[in-house]
Write a protein that holds these residues in place. Structure first.
Motif, PDB file in Angstrom:
ATOM      1  N   PHE A   1      35.896  34.044  -2.265  1.00  0.00           N
ATOM      2  CA  PHE A   1      35.606  33.690  -0.858  1.00  0.00           C
ATOM      3  C   PHE A   1      34.345  34.525  -0.448  1.00  0.00           C
ATOM      4  O   PHE A   1      33.182  33.927   0.020  1.00  0.00           O
ATOM      5  CB  PHE A   1      36.775  34.314  -0.078  1.00  0.00           C
ATOM      6  CG  PHE A   1      36.612  33.707   1.481  1.00  0.00           C
ATOM      7  CD1 PHE A   1      37.047  32.429   1.937  1.00  0.00           C
ATOM      8  CD2 PHE A   1      35.610  34.506   2.362  1.00  0.00           C
ATOM      9  CE1 PHE A   1      36.654  32.173   3.364  1.00  0.00           C
ATOM     10  CE2 PHE A   1      35.455  34.131   3.603  1.00  0.00           C
ATOM     11  CZ  PHE A   1      35.904  32.970   4.126  1.00  0.00           C
TER      12      PHE A   1
ATOM     13  N   TYR B   1      43.373  33.557   7.411  1.00  0.00           N
ATOM     14  CA  TYR B   1      44.456  34.085   7.022  1.00  0.00           C
ATOM     15  C   TYR B   1      44.617  34.032   5.456  1.00  0.00           C
ATOM     16  O   TYR B   1      44.357  33.174   4.882  1.00  0.00           O
ATOM     17  CB  TYR B   1      45.648  33.231   7.675  1.00  0.00           C
ATOM     18  CG  TYR B   1      46.665  34.350   7.734  1.00  0.00           C
ATOM     19  CD1 TYR B   1      46.972  35.341   8.712  1.00  0.00           C
ATOM     20  CD2 TYR B   1      47.950  34.093   6.909  1.00  0.00           C
ATOM     21  CE1 TYR B   1      48.150  36.100   8.637  1.00  0.00           C
ATOM     22  CE2 TYR B   1      49.281  34.965   6.977  1.00  0.00           C
ATOM     23  CZ  TYR B   1      49.148  35.976   7.877  1.00  0.00           C
ATOM     24  OH  TYR B   1      50.222  36.680   8.088  1.00  0.00           O
ATOM     25  N   LEU B   2      45.023  35.197   4.855  1.00  0.00           N
ATOM     26  CA  LEU B   2      45.108  35.448   3.480  1.00  0.00           C
ATOM     27  C   LEU B   2      43.803  35.226   2.694  1.00  0.00           C
ATOM     28  O   LEU B   2      43.687  35.144   1.325  1.00  0.00           O
ATOM     29  CB  LEU B   2      45.979  34.302   2.760  1.00  0.00           C
ATOM     30  CG  LEU B   2      47.702  34.521   3.355  1.00  0.00           C
ATOM     31  CD1 LEU B   2      48.274  33.589   2.697  1.00  0.00           C
ATOM     32  CD2 LEU B   2      48.135  35.999   3.065  1.00  0.00           C
ATOM     33  N   MET B   3      42.815  35.703   3.514  1.00  0.00           N
ATOM     34  CA  MET B   3      41.425  35.768   2.713  1.00  0.00           C
ATOM     35  C   MET B   3      41.392  36.566   1.504  1.00  0.00           C
ATOM     36  O   MET B   3      40.968  36.199   0.491  1.00  0.00           O
ATOM     37  CB  MET B   3      40.247  36.046   3.703  1.00  0.00           C
ATOM     38  CG  MET B   3      39.064  36.200   3.105  1.00  0.00           C
ATOM     39  SD  MET B   3      37.889  37.122   4.202  1.00  0.00           S
ATOM     40  CE  MET B   3      37.530  35.912   5.719  1.00  0.00           C
ATOM     41  N   ASN B   4      42.088  37.435   1.723  1.00  0.00           N
ATOM     42  CA  ASN B   4      42.000  38.545   0.898  1.00  0.00           C
ATOM     43  C   ASN B   4      42.554  38.200  -0.559  1.00  0.00           C
ATOM     44  O   ASN B   4      42.293  38.850  -1.609  1.00  0.00           O
ATOM     45  CB  ASN B   4      43.148  39.943   1.352  1.00  0.00           C
ATOM     46  CG  ASN B   4      43.295  40.877   0.676  1.00  0.00           C
ATOM     47  OD1 ASN B   4      44.140  40.994  -0.280  1.00  0.00           O
ATOM     48  ND2 ASN B   4      42.460  41.972   0.471  1.00  0.00           N
ATOM     49  N   ARG B   5      43.496  37.060  -0.581  1.00  0.00           N
ATOM     50  CA  ARG B   5      44.056  36.524  -1.803  1.00  0.00           C
ATOM     51  C   ARG B   5      43.171  35.677  -2.632  1.00  0.00           C
ATOM     52  O   ARG B   5      43.358  35.216  -3.820  1.00  0.00           O
ATOM     53  CB  ARG B   5      45.411  35.923  -1.727  1.00  0.00           C
ATOM     54  CG  ARG B   5      46.384  36.739  -1.014  1.00  0.00           C
ATOM     55  CD  ARG B   5      47.140  37.620  -2.037  1.00  0.00           C
ATOM     56  NE  ARG B   5      48.048  38.441  -1.291  1.00  0.00           N
ATOM     57  CZ  ARG B   5      49.205  38.221  -0.751  1.00  0.00           C
ATOM     58  NH1 ARG B   5      49.717  36.895  -0.958  1.00  0.00           N
ATOM     59  NH2 ARG B   5      50.095  38.770  -0.355  1.00  0.00           N
TER      60      ARG B   5
ATOM     61  N   ASP C   1      41.894  40.214   6.135  1.00  0.00           N
ATOM     62  CA  ASP C   1      41.807  38.927   6.152  1.00  0.00           C
ATOM     63  C   ASP C   1      40.446  38.325   6.836  1.00  0.00           C
ATOM     64  O   ASP C   1      40.293  37.301   7.342  1.00  0.00           O
ATOM     65  CB  ASP C   1      42.713  38.395   6.812  1.00  0.00           C
ATOM     66  CG  ASP C   1      43.859  38.100   6.084  1.00  0.00           C
ATOM     67  OD1 ASP C   1      43.915  38.271   4.515  1.00  0.00           O
ATOM     68  OD2 ASP C   1      45.162  38.267   6.485  1.00  0.00           O
ATOM     69  N   ASP C   2      39.540  39.353   7.137  1.00  0.00           N
ATOM     70  CA  ASP C   2      38.287  38.923   7.762  1.00  0.00           C
ATOM     71  C   ASP C   2      37.139  40.191   7.234  1.00  0.00           C
ATOM     72  O   ASP C   2      37.252  40.912   6.357  1.00  0.00           O
ATOM     73  CB  ASP C   2      38.360  39.401   9.360  1.00  0.00           C
ATOM     74  CG  ASP C   2      39.084  40.533   9.491  1.00  0.00           C
ATOM     75  OD1 ASP C   2      38.701  41.611   9.020  1.00  0.00           O
ATOM     76  OD2 ASP C   2      39.896  40.784  10.431  1.00  0.00           O
TER      77      ASP C   2
END
Lengths: 453, 453
Positions: free
Chosen positions: B323, B315-319, B346-347
């Motif tokens: 990563f 969750y919130l990987m995008n931010r 988010d994936d």
């Protein structure tokens, strides 16, 4: 038990507060009320939070802030007057503001947070006083005393894990608890605010911490729409959508709910109900963990402008272990976050938000990719829009891509990029910004307008 | 001037060599002839290179290699006999093999390279002797003396930059130059071979170094086909395609030309003509830098099995800046190369060739992604096939994706993944392996079979 949050427009006037009072008292489960600062009463109005920012800036520039303070106090005063509350409420707000502006200004960001937070804090006191004046047991809750402990990042505070355990004890208190949104206290007792629209975050944290059955988020629309109403007139309302769908939609331009705000409720599996203060009988939109897939593959279409792509090609890139990692490492050195990395055999494009880079940074990035990664070619495409077509169960639906790409072809939209297959609930199209509106309209028509023979 | 390369099946027998002689002497521009080792005469036959590998292995295991050597010599002897060449040719080949097997075996990989290289080296001598016997001026060229200097990586040698300058001097020599493919010499004078099918590489290097006008690559098919003939019967031949198209097609299962082999010719902009030794009047397939786009958007469809995908969600990987880089870093630690990384908000999924990972490595990778990157979920999907739909000018063709995805939907193929938009000349579909054949057939029908009314 329900945690209920009201946004700024729901608290902008005495008239609005009367609606809030009716809504809260109509359901005994509505125990915790999270409030924003008073918002706009009409499109030309200024939000209290913005008045407070001006006030803080005056103070920091050693200008006389009296006029700004008067403007803030006046907003509360007009509500107090409308609701026939005691003048003491206003006096307390005025005193509070004077105390805040005379605080330490050595750290301007922290001073700014202290001033901004007063918008919610004083409004919570006002709302509690109003509820009490109506003969209802209601209490203002001080986030410090209640234990909402946050990290010390001005304007971007994060709730610390221990907050959740402490806040749970609020369940023991009697009456309606009026909790100011948007901020918490650091371990050292200083005020730090969440990111903008952070009252949604406070409500979500409280719903999680108090193990609420439902988190009701009252705003000024009847529901989340399936597409941006400024692109498609009178779009369908979404009755129920999942957290994942909401997150994918809010990523690309859906601004009804601050997407970070969902995290605590999401982690605790608490449903979130978006409702309208001005039309509380409308069922609104329910955000849940899982939903029955009954309305076709697509639930919403969102889009956002302002992306660019950096295209990198190098013959036999595909064989080079570490190329992708090094490329992303260069971006990271400039603090750039990227959205997607579609790739061919010997090329890869990195899609990122254009506003992160000025021309100089872009030149440096390109130069480093060329020299350090020995790329054959690096080129930049500007002014891209990303369109998300979102829906649970889309994945298993053979033909959804065929329908979407046919609709775009019919509308003469060239697809610059497709990203599909990681997320199970969305497909993403990249198009030129000039084609964005036409593309969204074509997709909406394909998936939401029943074919009439 | 043309560099002409003949593959193993074109040199498998005296009869085949007669065809080669006719082809070379039919065009005075055909000056440099690059030869492979004798290949299979029939499907049950064993290639000389494979006999040599067995021979080397016997030596390394201290077994008597006489039988293996006899088998190799016998192959050359049958050609010599067919062509009525002097017995001295065979004696020299036999002596050469005896010298090689008595060489230093302390480094088994280098010893293997020394034996393997003899297949081409001795065949070049044989071919030169045959040409001379026909009254044509022809010379065997020793790669060492000619200056083909390579890196000292057994089985994966790379030509060093200085080779190109040295080899250019071959232009001054008279007669037809017969050059053995597949190997070069290190700075220390040791033999190192290119990767398998490396005679294509030798031809490409010579075409570049000698600034040839054309690189003719003779094999045993009339042309490159637009799709795998084992999936679609009698597919269309490709008359002309670009390097980029060839590379994208050869990535996913097109094996006519070893794709690395194109690099030197590609860099020098020299066209490559794939032709058939058994049908030299057929025009074959021409690989060029640019082509006129006259035959619709798609020129070929290729597919390959054996891929898996590692799906990572957070969750919130995008931010989270960094990563993606960290994720690729984990793969790099295990020497894993990946193909594509389609991503949602988010994936992200990483597509890689399944044969790179055993179960233990996979478990370790998943575990590290979970613990070090704090992913919410990591899951693996096996048995995926990637399908490449390739063609220059496809990018500008509104509707190509609509046609492709509609064809797949009609064939009831679920699209697991789409990657489009970095390469301008391809779109990629990921499907389950069981659907591969049906998917390729459906796409071929859509883009290559004219609609009859």
């Amino acid at each position: 038990m329900k945690v209920v949050k009201f946004g700024g427009s729901s608290l902008a006037s005495g008239r609005q507060l009367e609606k809030v009072f009716k809504i809260v008292t109509a359901d005994r489960e509505r125990k915790v009320v999270v409030v924003s600062a008073p918002g706009k009463r009409n499109p030309e109005d200024i939000k209290v939070t913005d008045l407070l920012i001006e006030c803080a800036e005056s103070c920091l520039q050693n200008l006389d802030p009296q006029e700004k303070i008067a403007a803030v106090v006046e907003r509360y005063a007009s509500i107090v007057q409308e609701l026939n509350l005691s003048d003491r409420v206003i006096e307390e707000i005025h005193d509070d503001l004077l105390t805040r502006i005379s605080s330490d200004k050595s750290n301007p960001d922290r001073f700014l947070d202290l001033l901004k937070a007063s918008g919610e804090d004083n409004n919570a006191k006002l709302v509690a006083a109003y509820f009490q004046s109506q003969g209802i047991e209601a209490h203002y809750v001080d986030p410090k005393e209640a234990g909402l402990i946050v990290s010390d990042e001005p304007g971007n505070a994060q709730a610390l894990p221990e907050s959740y355990e402490r806040l749970y004890a609020l369940n023991e208190r009697s009456g309606i608890l009026v909790f100011p949104g948007f901020f918490g206290y650091s371990v050292n007792g200083e005020v730090f605010t969440f990111s903008r629209s952070g009252s949604d975050i406070t409500g979500s944290i409280l719903a999680n911490a108090l193990k609420a059955d439902l988190y009701e988020n009252f705003t000024d629309v009847d529901a989340v729409y399936s597409v941006n109403p400024s692109i498609v007139r009178n779009p369908k309302e979404i009755k129920e959508l999942t957290y994942r769908e909401m997150r994918e939609l809010s990523y690309a331009g859906f601004t009804v709910l601050h997407d970070e705000a969902l995290v605590p409720a999401f982690r605790a599996g608490i449903p979130v109900n978006i409702k309208n203060t001005n039309n509380p009988s409308a069922k609104g939109t329910l955000i849940v963990n899982q939903r029955d897939n009954t309305n076709g593959p697509v639930i919403g279409i969102a889009s956002d402008k302002g992306f660019c792509s950096i295209y990198v090609s190098k013959y036999l890139m595909n064989r080079e272990i570490g190329f992708g990692r090094k490329l992303l490492g260069v971006l990271e050195d400039y603090g750039l976050s990227y959205e997607h990395t579609p790739s061919g055999i010997d090329d890869v494009s990195v899609i990122l938000r254009e506003n992160q880079l000025d021309e100089k940074t872009m030149d440096e990035v390109i130069n480093r990719i060329k020299t350090e990664l020995h790329a054959d070619e690096v080129k930049v495409a500007h002014s891209l829009a990303l369109i998300m077509v979102v829906g649970e169960g889309m994945r298993q639906n053979v033909g959804t891509m065929a329908r979407a790409s046919k609709a775009l072809a019919k509308a003469k939209v060239n697809i610059e990029m497709i990203n599909q297959g990681s997320s199970e609930v969305s497909m993403m199209f990249g198009v030129h910004e000039v084609d964005e509106k036409r593309a969204v309209q074509a997709l909406y028509e394909e998936f939401f307008i029943p074919v009439t023979v």
